[in-house]
Write an enzyme that holds these catalytic residues in place. Structure first.
Site, PDB file in Angstrom:
ATOM      1  CG  ASN A 107      17.045 103.536 -43.293  1.00 49.76           C
ATOM      2  OD1 ASN A 107      17.870 103.157 -42.451  1.00 49.76           O
ATOM      3  ND2 ASN A 107      17.237 104.593 -44.057  1.00 49.76           N
ATOM      4  CG  HIS A 143      22.496 104.106 -39.082  1.00 48.93           C
ATOM      5  ND1 HIS A 143      21.206 103.628 -39.110  1.00 48.93           N
ATOM      6  CD2 HIS A 143      22.618 104.867 -40.208  1.00 48.93           C
ATOM      7  CE1 HIS A 143      20.584 104.045 -40.199  1.00 48.93           C
ATOM      8  NE2 HIS A 143      21.421 104.814 -40.884  1.00 48.93           N
ATOM      9  CE1 TYR A 199      26.584 102.599 -46.770  1.00 48.13           C
ATOM     10  CE2 TYR A 199      26.307 101.599 -44.623  1.00 48.13           C
ATOM     11  CZ  TYR A 199      25.862 102.434 -45.617  1.00 48.13           C
ATOM     12  OH  TYR A 199      24.686 103.130 -45.455  1.00 48.13           O
TER      13      TYR A 199
HETATM   14  C1  HEM Z   1      25.300 107.648 -50.144  1.00 49.83           C
HETATM   15  C2  HEM Z   1      24.559 107.558 -49.076  1.00 49.83           C
HETATM   16  C3  HEM Z   1      25.018 106.922 -47.800  1.00 49.83           C
HETATM   17  C4  HEM Z   1      26.256 106.875 -47.263  1.00 49.83           C
HETATM   18  C5  HEM Z   1      27.541 107.486 -47.808  1.00 49.83           C
HETATM   19  C6  HEM Z   1      26.153 106.135 -46.018  1.00 49.83           C
HETATM   20  C7  HEM Z   1      27.198 105.894 -45.158  1.00 49.83           C
HETATM   21  C8  HEM Z   1      27.120 105.183 -43.979  1.00 49.83           C
HETATM   22  C9  HEM Z   1      28.206 104.951 -43.084  1.00 49.83           C
HETATM   23  C10 HEM Z   1      29.621 105.454 -43.283  1.00 49.83           C
HETATM   24  C11 HEM Z   1      27.733 104.199 -42.058  1.00 49.83           C
HETATM   25  C12 HEM Z   1      28.517 103.713 -40.848  1.00 49.83           C
HETATM   26  C13 HEM Z   1      29.031 102.330 -41.097  1.00 49.83           C
HETATM   27  C14 HEM Z   1      29.806 101.779 -39.924  1.00 49.83           C
HETATM   28  O1  HEM Z   1      30.679 102.479 -39.407  1.00 49.83           O
HETATM   29  O2  HEM Z   1      29.560 100.597 -39.563  1.00 49.83           O
HETATM   30  C15 HEM Z   1      26.349 103.932 -42.316  1.00 49.83           C
HETATM   31  C16 HEM Z   1      25.543 103.162 -41.540  1.00 49.83           C
HETATM   32  C17 HEM Z   1      24.283 102.774 -41.903  1.00 49.83           C
HETATM   33  N1  HEM Z   1      23.576 103.205 -43.006  1.00 49.83           N
HETATM   34 FE1  HEM Z   1      24.194 104.473 -44.407  1.00 49.83          FE
HETATM   35  N2  HEM Z   1      24.871 105.740 -45.835  1.00 49.83           N
HETATM   36  C18 HEM Z   1      24.137 106.194 -46.905  1.00 49.83           C
HETATM   37  C19 HEM Z   1      22.795 106.002 -47.131  1.00 49.83           C
HETATM   38  C20 HEM Z   1      22.020 105.107 -46.453  1.00 49.83           C
HETATM   39  C21 HEM Z   1      20.709 104.681 -46.856  1.00 49.83           C
HETATM   40  C22 HEM Z   1      19.981 105.163 -48.096  1.00 49.83           C
HETATM   41  C23 HEM Z   1      20.302 103.747 -45.949  1.00 49.83           C
HETATM   42  C24 HEM Z   1      19.055 102.943 -45.892  1.00 49.83           C
HETATM   43  C25 HEM Z   1      18.263 102.725 -46.914  1.00 49.83           C
HETATM   44  C26 HEM Z   1      21.368 103.589 -44.970  1.00 49.83           C
HETATM   45  C27 HEM Z   1      21.342 102.715 -43.908  1.00 49.83           C
HETATM   46  C28 HEM Z   1      22.365 102.577 -43.008  1.00 49.83           C
HETATM   47  C29 HEM Z   1      22.285 101.680 -41.869  1.00 49.83           C
HETATM   48  C30 HEM Z   1      21.117 100.781 -41.500  1.00 49.83           C
HETATM   49  C31 HEM Z   1      23.492 101.812 -41.179  1.00 49.83           C
HETATM   50  C32 HEM Z   1      23.887 101.087 -39.906  1.00 49.83           C
HETATM   51  C33 HEM Z   1      24.466  99.730 -40.239  1.00 49.83           C
HETATM   52  C34 HEM Z   1      24.698  98.979 -38.960  1.00 49.83           C
HETATM   53  O3  HEM Z   1      23.711  98.584 -38.325  1.00 49.83           O
HETATM   54  O4  HEM Z   1      25.860  98.797 -38.593  1.00 49.83           O
HETATM   55  N3  HEM Z   1      22.380 104.433 -45.300  1.00 49.83           N
HETATM   56  N4  HEM Z   1      25.984 104.570 -43.489  1.00 49.83           N
END
Ligand code: HEM
Length: 483
Positions: free
Chosen positions: A126, A53, A336
């Site tokens: 999402n 993202h 996160y």
């Molecule tokens: C175990 C599964 C998941 C892991 C380990 C994971 C991990 C991460 C990580 C490390 C980031 C970056 C955070 C940052 O540096 O600010 C991120 C961002 C994000 N993830 Fe996940 N994620 C997972 C599943 C999901 C799922 C299922 C969704 C949605 C239903 C999701 C939605 C998002 C969104 C929207 C962002 C961006 C947040 C922002 O706008 O700063 N992720 N994720």
């Protein structure tokens, strides 16, 4: 009156256009501290981009409660119709890097930070109600297939479809991704979903399971693959342009927050696993209940400070809202904050984008960039428990009601694979019209055309288990592309 230029230490600066030299031809003098500082700051202007993202667009606004849901939750923000709080949203694509084109086919992130009087509540979801996988164990592998190949440094359809074919649970999400909903025209024209099952509890300690939905008030609008390709040829920043312009023109985008509610006991009897992120809850059984309205009415004054520094985490919840047994959600509760400490630093929660708008009292101490001052309520209370009555103490009244669990620990259980085809089949056969199915076939074939024959066949077999016409339609499109 003009503003006087200063050093970062506040001292007035006399010149800001040339280096300080011994003569008109140089050399530069080492005591030109302003030169050194300018160069040094430039070297430090970038932070690591988000591991997923990375490309995103953000806006600030207000959330207002419009309906009473106190029967489900004791969360302070929902205690009265009319309550409101500031919000910060960031919408994003998943796979592309910071400079990726906005109108690419990808799932969109939909994050909302609610700055409530009882702390920040983040929904990090999402624009799709489901996800590719249901176990966080597979997330690093899955994301690897979405990012660049280690040797070619190119994105690899071979890797993507190889992985998905081995994870048939992904077919629901991949079908949505390749459908008409795969390329929203901009963030304003898509719904958002918390996706996971969360929980709420009321003042009597009664728990319900909950899904969050953000319904766009601007209407759903999507690009076809062809239109998106043409657009990207003209601008890579279409989302930022549209969102920024709409808010400057005071066409404030709005979303209605809705919830689906499942009584705790119903989770035992419902015909699908309600904690499986690859499944939706049918709306006829679990209707949408309106809760409130989000309105985004401000472009952040500084993109980096507010949007790049925004640190969302599913772990940010407030009393009255809780997690669920969803194993993906549990992995995310860990992942996160860890990512933020790496990307932004130890005290990322104190940055303006993340700082709660209510008082903060904790015993975390020192570390790089601790600029917050003491926060425990008493200068001698730098540990807990302590003798100081006015120091910060835990409040047992906000505890979540206990969750009964059963089963043997140390189980590595695979879920029933047949169940993975039921909902995508209903989406394909009952929800999509013939023309939508035709575009789905074409989009899917276009995406998998570069794959090897064995990978194509394995994925086609998955599609065939969803519906024979799905497989046949994609096969026909592949034959057309191969001809
Ligand atoms: C175990 C599964 C998941 C892991 C380990 C994971 C991990 C991460 C990580 C490390 C980031 C970056 C955070 C940052 O540096 O600010 C991120 C961002 C994000 N993830 Fe996940 N994620 C997972 C599943 C999901 C799922 C299922 C969704 C949605 C239903 C999701 C939605 C998002 C969104 C929207 C962002 C961006 C947040 C922002 O706008 O700063 N992720 N994720």
């Amino acid at each position: 009156m003009t503003t006087r230029l200063t050093t970062s230490a506040g001292a007035p600066v006399s010149h800001n256009d040339t280096s300080k030299t011994a003569g008109p031809r140089g050399p530069v003098m080492l005591d030109d501290y302003q030169l050194i500082e300018k160069l040094a700051h430039q070297n430090r202007e970038r932070i690591p981009e988000r591991v997923v993202h990375a490309k995103g667009w953000g806006a600030q606004g207000t959330f207002t409660v419009t309906h009473d849901i106190t029967q489900y939750t004791c969360a302070d923000i929902f205690s009265k119709v009319g309550n409101s709080c500031d919000i910060l949203s960031r919408w994003s694509t998943v796979a592309g890097e910071l400079g990726a084109a906005d109108a690419e086919r990808d799932v969109r992130g939909f994050s909302v930070k609610f700055y409530t009087d009882e702390g920040n509540w983040d929904v990090v979801g999402n624009n799709t109600p489901v996800f590719f996988i249901r176990d966080g164990f597979k997330f690093p592998d899955f994301i690897r297939t979405q990012k660049r190949h280690p040797k070619t440094n190119l994105r690899s359809p071979e890797a993507m479809f190889d992985f998905w074919a081995a994870q048939p649970e992904s077919v629901h999400q991949v079908t949505i991704l390749m459908s008409d909903r795969g390329i929203p025209v901009n963030p304003m024209h898509m719904h958002g979903y918390g996706s996971h099952t969360y929980s709420m509890w009321n003042k009597n300690g009664e728990r319900v399971w909950v899904k969050f939905h953000f319904r766009t008030q601007q209407g759903i609008k999507n690009h076809s693959s062809e239109a998106a390709e043409t657009l990207i040829g003209k601008t890579r920043e279409s989302y930022q342009e549209d969102l920024f312009a709409a808010i400057e023109a005071r066409n404030f985008p709005k979303w209605e927050l809705n919830i689906q509610v499942m009584p705790e006991a119903k989770a035992e009897t419902v015909e699908f696993n309600p904690f499986d992120l690859t499944k939706v809850w049918p709306h006829d059984q679990f209707p949408l209940i309106p809760v409130g309205m989000l309105e985004f009415n401000k472009n952040p004054d500084n993109y980096f400070q507010i949007v790049e520094n925004a640190a969302y985490s599913p772990s940010n919840k407030v009393p009255g809202i809780g997690f669920s047994p969803d194993k993906m959600l549990q992995a995310r509760v860990f992942a996160y904050a860890d990512a933020h400490r790496y990307r932004l630093g130890t005290h990322y929660e104190a940055l303006p984008a993340n700082a709660p708008k209510c008082p903060v009292h904790h015993y975390h101490k020192d570390g790089a960039m601790n600029f917050m001052g003491p926060s425990t309520g008493h200068v001698d209370a730098y540990y807990e428990p302590n003798q100081y009555a006015e120091s910060a103490k835990p409040d047992v009244s906000v505890a979540e009601p206990p969750l009964k669990i059963s089963g043997d620990a140390d189980k590595y259980v695979q879920e029933d694979a047949d169940a993975d085809y039921v909902q995508p089949r209903a989406l394909y056969a009952d929800v999509m019209q013939a023309d939508e199915r035709a575009r789905l076939h074409a989009n899917m074939a276009g995406a998998m055309a570069p794959c090897s024959m064995p990978v194509r066949e394995r994925w086609l077999a998955v599609l065939g288990r969803v519906h024979p016409e799905y497989e046949a339609g994609v096969r026909a499109e592949l034959a057309r592309l191969d001809a």
